[in-house]
Motif scaffolding. Structure first.
Motif, PDB file in Angstrom:
ATOM      1  N   ALA A 524       0.838  -1.209   0.000  1.00  0.00           N
ATOM      2  CA  ALA A 524       0.000   0.000   0.000  1.00  0.00           C
ATOM      3  C   ALA A 524       0.869   1.254   0.000  1.00  0.00           C
ATOM      4  CB  ALA A 524      -0.921  -0.012   1.217  1.00  0.00           C
ATOM      5  N   LEU A 525       1.941   1.224   0.775  1.00  0.00           N
ATOM      6  CA  LEU A 525       2.847   2.375   0.848  1.00  0.00           C
ATOM      7  C   LEU A 525       3.548   2.613  -0.489  1.00  0.00           C
ATOM      8  CD1 LEU A 525       4.237   4.556   2.545  1.00  0.00           C
ATOM      9  CD2 LEU A 525       5.858   2.815   3.323  1.00  0.00           C
ATOM     10  N   ALA A 526       3.989   1.541  -1.142  1.00  0.00           N
ATOM     11  CA  ALA A 526       4.663   1.664  -2.443  1.00  0.00           C
ATOM     12  C   ALA A 526       3.720   2.252  -3.493  1.00  0.00           C
ATOM     13  CB  ALA A 526       5.180   0.300  -2.896  1.00  0.00           C
ATOM     14  N   LEU A 527       2.491   1.790  -3.501  1.00  0.00           N
ATOM     15  CA  LEU A 527       1.513   2.318  -4.460  1.00  0.00           C
ATOM     16  C   LEU A 527       1.230   3.796  -4.190  1.00  0.00           C
ATOM     17  CD1 LEU A 527      -0.907  -0.743  -4.509  1.00  0.00           C
ATOM     18  CD2 LEU A 527       0.447   0.090  -6.456  1.00  0.00           C
ATOM     19  N   PHE A 528       1.146   4.162  -2.922  1.00  0.00           N
ATOM     20  CA  PHE A 528       0.941   5.579  -2.578  1.00  0.00           C
ATOM     21  C   PHE A 528       2.106   6.427  -3.068  1.00  0.00           C
ATOM     22  CE2 PHE A 528       1.971   9.047   0.325  1.00  0.00           C
ATOM     23  CZ  PHE A 528       0.821   9.827   0.243  1.00  0.00           C
ATOM     24  N   MET A 529       3.330   5.963  -2.822  1.00  0.00           N
ATOM     25  CA  MET A 529       4.507   6.723  -3.223  1.00  0.00           C
ATOM     26  C   MET A 529       4.663   6.774  -4.742  1.00  0.00           C
ATOM     27  SD  MET A 529       7.246   5.551  -0.244  1.00  0.00           S
ATOM     28  CE  MET A 529       8.572   6.591  -0.884  1.00  0.00           C
ATOM     29  N   ASP A 530       4.000   5.853  -5.454  1.00  0.00           N
ATOM     30  CA  ASP A 530       4.016   5.855  -6.919  1.00  0.00           C
ATOM     31  C   ASP A 530       2.830   6.633  -7.487  1.00  0.00           C
ATOM     32  OD1 ASP A 530       5.406   4.991  -9.270  1.00  0.00           O
ATOM     33  OD2 ASP A 530       3.775   3.558  -9.641  1.00  0.00           O
ATOM     34  N   ASN A 531       2.083   7.277  -6.585  1.00  0.00           N
ATOM     35  CA  ASN A 531       0.911   8.085  -6.977  1.00  0.00           C
ATOM     36  C   ASN A 531      -0.197   7.254  -7.614  1.00  0.00           C
ATOM     37  OD1 ASN A 531       1.790  10.677  -6.080  1.00  0.00           O
ATOM     38  ND2 ASN A 531       3.190  10.741  -7.832  1.00  0.00           N
ATOM     39  N   TRP A 588       6.834   5.997   6.635  1.00  0.00           N
ATOM     40  CA  TRP A 588       5.441   6.433   6.544  1.00  0.00           C
ATOM     41  C   TRP A 588       5.345   7.936   6.791  1.00  0.00           C
ATOM     42  CZ3 TRP A 588       0.686   4.097   5.483  1.00  0.00           C
ATOM     43  CH2 TRP A 588       0.752   2.745   5.155  1.00  0.00           C
ATOM     44  N   LYS A 589       6.093   8.420   7.753  1.00  0.00           N
ATOM     45  CA  LYS A 589       6.046   9.848   8.082  1.00  0.00           C
ATOM     46  C   LYS A 589       6.723  10.678   6.996  1.00  0.00           C
ATOM     47  CE  LYS A 589       7.057  13.104  11.821  1.00  0.00           C
ATOM     48  NZ  LYS A 589       7.608  13.264  13.186  1.00  0.00           N
ATOM     49  N   GLN A 590       7.912  10.264   6.560  1.00  0.00           N
ATOM     50  CA  GLN A 590       8.686  11.040   5.579  1.00  0.00           C
ATOM     51  C   GLN A 590       7.985  11.113   4.221  1.00  0.00           C
ATOM     52  OE1 GLN A 590      12.533   9.150   5.500  1.00  0.00           O
ATOM     53  NE2 GLN A 590      12.852   9.468   7.690  1.00  0.00           N
ATOM     54  N   SER A 591       7.272  10.059   3.848  1.00  0.00           N
ATOM     55  CA  SER A 591       6.637   9.997   2.529  1.00  0.00           C
ATOM     56  C   SER A 591       5.302  10.735   2.476  1.00  0.00           C
ATOM     57  CB  SER A 591       6.410   8.537   2.130  1.00  0.00           C
ATOM     58  OG  SER A 591       5.472   7.933   3.017  1.00  0.00           O
ATOM     59  N   GLY A 592       4.778  11.121   3.635  1.00  0.00           N
ATOM     60  CA  GLY A 592       3.460  11.754   3.675  1.00  0.00           C
ATOM     61  C   GLY A 592       2.331  10.754   3.771  1.00  0.00           C
ATOM     62  N   ALA A 593       2.679   9.470   3.801  1.00  0.00           N
ATOM     63  CA  ALA A 593       1.652   8.431   3.837  1.00  0.00           C
ATOM     64  C   ALA A 593       0.935   8.383   5.182  1.00  0.00           C
ATOM     65  CB  ALA A 593       2.267   7.060   3.538  1.00  0.00           C
ATOM     66  N   LEU A 594       1.567   8.876   6.222  1.00  0.00           N
ATOM     67  CA  LEU A 594       0.932   8.854   7.536  1.00  0.00           C
ATOM     68  C   LEU A 594      -0.317   9.739   7.538  1.00  0.00           C
ATOM     69  CD1 LEU A 594       1.412   7.506  10.278  1.00  0.00           C
ATOM     70  CD2 LEU A 594       2.570   9.591  11.012  1.00  0.00           C
ATOM     71  N   TRP A 596      -2.049  10.475   4.898  1.00  0.00           N
ATOM     72  CA  TRP A 596      -2.997   9.756   4.041  1.00  0.00           C
ATOM     73  C   TRP A 596      -3.723   8.677   4.847  1.00  0.00           C
ATOM     74  CZ3 TRP A 596      -1.571   4.635   1.918  1.00  0.00           C
ATOM     75  CH2 TRP A 596      -2.554   4.104   1.067  1.00  0.00           C
ATOM     76  N   LEU A 597      -2.985   7.972   5.709  1.00  0.00           N
ATOM     77  CA  LEU A 597      -3.578   6.936   6.546  1.00  0.00           C
ATOM     78  C   LEU A 597      -4.590   7.550   7.516  1.00  0.00           C
ATOM     79  CD1 LEU A 597      -3.651   3.962   7.450  1.00  0.00           C
ATOM     80  CD2 LEU A 597      -1.724   4.462   8.976  1.00  0.00           C
ATOM     81  N   LYS A 598      -4.265   8.715   8.076  1.00  0.00           N
ATOM     82  CA  LYS A 598      -5.190   9.404   8.991  1.00  0.00           C
ATOM     83  C   LYS A 598      -6.489   9.765   8.272  1.00  0.00           C
ATOM     84  CE  LYS A 598      -1.676  11.561  11.960  1.00  0.00           C
ATOM     85  NZ  LYS A 598      -1.071  12.847  12.387  1.00  0.00           N
ATOM     86  N   GLN A 599      -6.345  10.284   7.082  1.00  0.00           N
ATOM     87  CA  GLN A 599      -7.527  10.666   6.300  1.00  0.00           C
ATOM     88  C   GLN A 599      -8.365   9.446   5.956  1.00  0.00           C
ATOM     89  OE1 GLN A 599      -5.958  12.790   2.936  1.00  0.00           O
ATOM     90  NE2 GLN A 599      -5.199  14.497   4.179  1.00  0.00           N
ATOM     91  N   SER A 600      -7.690   8.347   5.689  1.00  0.00           N
ATOM     92  CA  SER A 600      -8.401   7.112   5.370  1.00  0.00           C
ATOM     93  C   SER A 600      -9.225   6.645   6.560  1.00  0.00           C
ATOM     94  CB  SER A 600      -7.405   6.027   4.958  1.00  0.00           C
ATOM     95  OG  SER A 600      -8.045   4.793   4.755  1.00  0.00           O
ATOM     96  N   PHE A 601      -8.676   6.774   7.739  1.00  0.00           N
ATOM     97  CA  PHE A 601      -9.384   6.398   8.960  1.00  0.00           C
ATOM     98  C   PHE A 601     -10.567   7.338   9.197  1.00  0.00           C
ATOM     99  CE2 PHE A 601      -6.863   3.016  10.491  1.00  0.00           C
ATOM    100  CZ  PHE A 601      -7.446   2.552  11.663  1.00  0.00           C
ATOM    101  N   ALA A 602     -10.345   8.620   8.895  1.00  0.00           N
ATOM    102  CA  ALA A 602     -11.412   9.608   9.110  1.00  0.00           C
ATOM    103  C   ALA A 602     -12.612   9.309   8.222  1.00  0.00           C
ATOM    104  CB  ALA A 602     -10.884  11.009   8.844  1.00  0.00           C
ATOM    105  N   LYS A 603     -12.351   8.869   6.977  1.00  0.00           N
ATOM    106  CA  LYS A 603     -13.437   8.540   6.049  1.00  0.00           C
ATOM    107  C   LYS A 603     -14.215   7.326   6.523  1.00  0.00           C
ATOM    108  CE  LYS A 603     -11.104  10.455   1.994  1.00  0.00           C
ATOM    109  NZ  LYS A 603     -10.471  10.125   0.693  1.00  0.00           N
TER     110      LYS A 603
END
Length: 604
Positions: A524-531, A588-594, A596-603
């Motif tokens: 999931a992290l790799a796909l996020f970092m690949d946009n 997770w923190k450096q890539s900005g994915a953290l 994204w994960l927070k927003q995913s939980f919020a949804k």
């Protein structure tokens, strides 16, 4: 009279001292002991006393002196384990040797001075007579903390770690009665807990030490906690403790080494070089500071040669470590002593030749009688062929890793041996034209070499050398053992992402689809970092459904470590989530994915 110092380490003299202490403790009567020593000491230690055979007067004089020396240093249980010293003879009194002459006309000029005579501690011999229960009930307020630490270190080298723990735990029953002289003993007890694999007791001791009245004991606890946090990659917390140390002991030279260690472990080698220059300039101005190994270490770091600096410090840790470093510096070139029968893309099992088989059997026998790391080091020095044997290297390194020699020196002591093991394996495969073939874990003969490579990956990651760690892990996971029985793919996919190798991470994720928690979240992290945000969202939803604890741990404000069981992880458990958080929160923190994960939980 000249005393032969070299004899001080002889078994003969050690037996004499041991027997002397036993005699003293039977009656605790000085006269009885002097009489016994005069009559029987030569029979107990004939080799030692040979040095006096040409001088009867010298022998009589030395025996008189040495009997008083042993008595004056022996801790007497009836005196709260303090010596009951005899006064030095007056110049005009009758000489205690029994000659009938005045002391000034007899033994005074012939006896070695106390300062010249080697420093022998009688306390180990006294404590050896006590039971485990008696060790914990000693009157510690009357005993020297420095001498207790000396005894405990001796016992550690003799593999008597449990005895050392019983001795030192009694000393630290009440921290508030101790001063800075107990700081080395505090470090020693922590080392004992490391060797015994007792993290709970270590944690409790560090907590108590962190609130001790004496600031130097508190500082020792904080420094140790700093190193632990650095090992866990918790650098924000480590630097916070370092700042606390700066307030507590602002002028202590030990802060220089701690700061450099933190920077090096964090991968900030340029910053470490700059700070080393600062510390060299600062400590050089301190008039009373002994500019020994520490200042030399800092100077070497300031010149950018961090590896040599650590080697220099390691050599000063102990004679055994000095010998070990020298052996490692002179490692022989890899030489193939294995046979392979490659077939159908597999190298098959590695079979050692007769010389290695014989040596491995000798090593196994050596292990039955070896009591200390020094014994193993000596054996390796006498058997250089051992460096070509995967079984011996695997077994020896497993032992060394448990010793925890000193924080930050793994790169100096272990990494060269592990690199040698990699070169040895590559040479063996090349000799049989098996490059690029599998070396399956299923063959038990291959496992020592594979374990060594796994250690190499771990050491490279520990020293923040991620490109090299990826190179070796890639070879293992994609070529040697595609089944990845050692689980290296978990770190590999995240290290790919740390290095910006997103395509490689995605290829790895396709090879190991529907896999463990690390690979699920790594995908999931790799796909996020690949946009590929839609695919990333789908992958994350699957990961969260299967392993919800990982997401919770990543998003926790103050994650709490759950109970961990050595060598065991519960699939889907909080312990699995904790390990993932410790290993991968940074990316997770450096890539900005953290976020994204927070927003995913919020949804949700």
């Amino acid at each position: 009279m000249t005393f032969q110092h070299d004899n001080i380490a002889s078994n003969d003299l050690e037996l004499l001292v041991s027997r002397s202490v036993s005699v003293i403790l039977k009656s605790e009567d000085a006269t009885d002991f002097m009489r016994w020593f005069d009559q029987y000491s030569e029979d107990v230690a004939p080799i030692f006393f040979k040095q006096f055979q040409s001088s009867p007067d010298g022998l009589r004089s030395f025996k008189s002196f040495f009997a008083r020396f042993i008595w004056n240093r022996t801790a007497l249980p009836s005196n709260n384990f303090r010596p009951r010293t005899l006064p030095k003879p007056e110049r005009n009194s009758t000489c205690p040797c029994g000659s009938g002459k005045k002391y000034k006309h007899c033994c005074l000029a012939m006896e070695p001075s106390q300062d010249e005579f080697p420093n022998i501690s009688m306390l180990p011999f006294v404590l050896d007579t006590l039971s485990a229960k008696q060790l914990t009930a000693l009157p510690f307020e009357y005993l020297s903390a420095e001498e207790l630490e000396h005894v405990a270190r001796q016992w550690m080298l003799q593999s008597r770690v449990q005895d050392a723990v019983k001795l030192l735990e009694g000393l630290f029953a009440n921290f508030n009665k101790l001063d800075e002289r107990a700081e080395p003993a505090f470090d020693c007890l922590l080392d004992c807990y490391d060797i015994l694999g007792n993290p709970l007791k270590k944690k409790k001791l560090l907590k108590r030490g962190s609130s001790a009245n004496n600031k130097y004991i508190r500082a020792a606890a904080l420094q140790r906690r700093c190193c632990i946090l650095a090992d866990r990659n918790e650098y924000a917390e480590a630097w916070s403790l370092f700042q606390e140390l700066q307030r507590l002991i602002p002028n202590d030279p030990s802060l220089s080494h701690l700061e450099i260690t933190l920077l090096v472990n964090q991968g900030e080698k340029q910053r470490a070089t700059e700070r080393a220059r600062f510390w060299v300039a600062r400590l050089s101005k301190v008039k009373d500071f002994d500019q020994g190994p520490l200042i030399e270490y800092l100077r070497t770091v300031s010149q950018g040669d961090i590896s040599s600096a650590m080697t220099g410090i390691a050599k000063n840790l102990s004679p055994e470590i000095n010998l070990l470093v020298s052996l490692i510096e002179q490692l022989p070139e890899p030489a193939c002593h294995y046979m392979l029968k490659p077939k159908n893309g597999s190298a098959g099992p590695m079979e050692p030749d007769k010389k290695l088989l014989s040596l491995a059997a000798q090593w196994e026998t050596q292990g039955e009688y070896s009591e200390t790391m020094a014994d193993d080091i000596e054996w390796l020095g006498h058997n250089p062929l051992a460096w070509q044997c995967f079984d011996i290297l695997d077994d020896w390194l497993a032992t060394v890793e448990g010793e925890r020699v000193s924080h930050g020196f793994e790169e100096v002591l272990l990494l060269p041996v592990l690199r040698h093991a990699e070169a040895l394996l590559r040479l063996t495969l090349k000799c049989y034209q098996a490059d690029g073939m599998k070396l399956e874990w299923a063959w038990h003969e291959n496992r020592p070499a594979m374990r060594l490579l796994e250690r190499l990956v771990g050491m490279l990651r520990l020293t923040k050398n991620f490109p090299e760690a990826v190179r070796v892990a890639e070879w293992m996971v994609l070529t040697l053992n595609p089944n990845d029985n050692q689980g290296l793919r978990s770190n590999l996919i995240h290290d790919y992402l740390r290095l910006g190798k997103i395509n490689e991470a995605l290829v790895l994720s396709r090879i190991y689809q529907d896999d463990i928690a690390d690979m699920s979240y790594g995908t999931a992290l790799a796909l996020f970092m690949d946009n590929q945000l839609q695919a990333a969202q789908r992958s994350l939803a699957i990961a969260r459904k299967r392993y919800p604890e990982v997401s919770k741990m990543l998003l926790a404000v103050k994650p709490k470590q759950p109970r961990l069981r050595n060598g065991m992880v519960q699939v889907g458990g909080r312990d699995e989530a904790w390990y993932y958080f410790k290993d991968n929160f940074d990316i997770w923190k450096q890539s900005g994915a953290l976020e994204w994960l927070k927003q995913s939980f919020a949804k949700k």
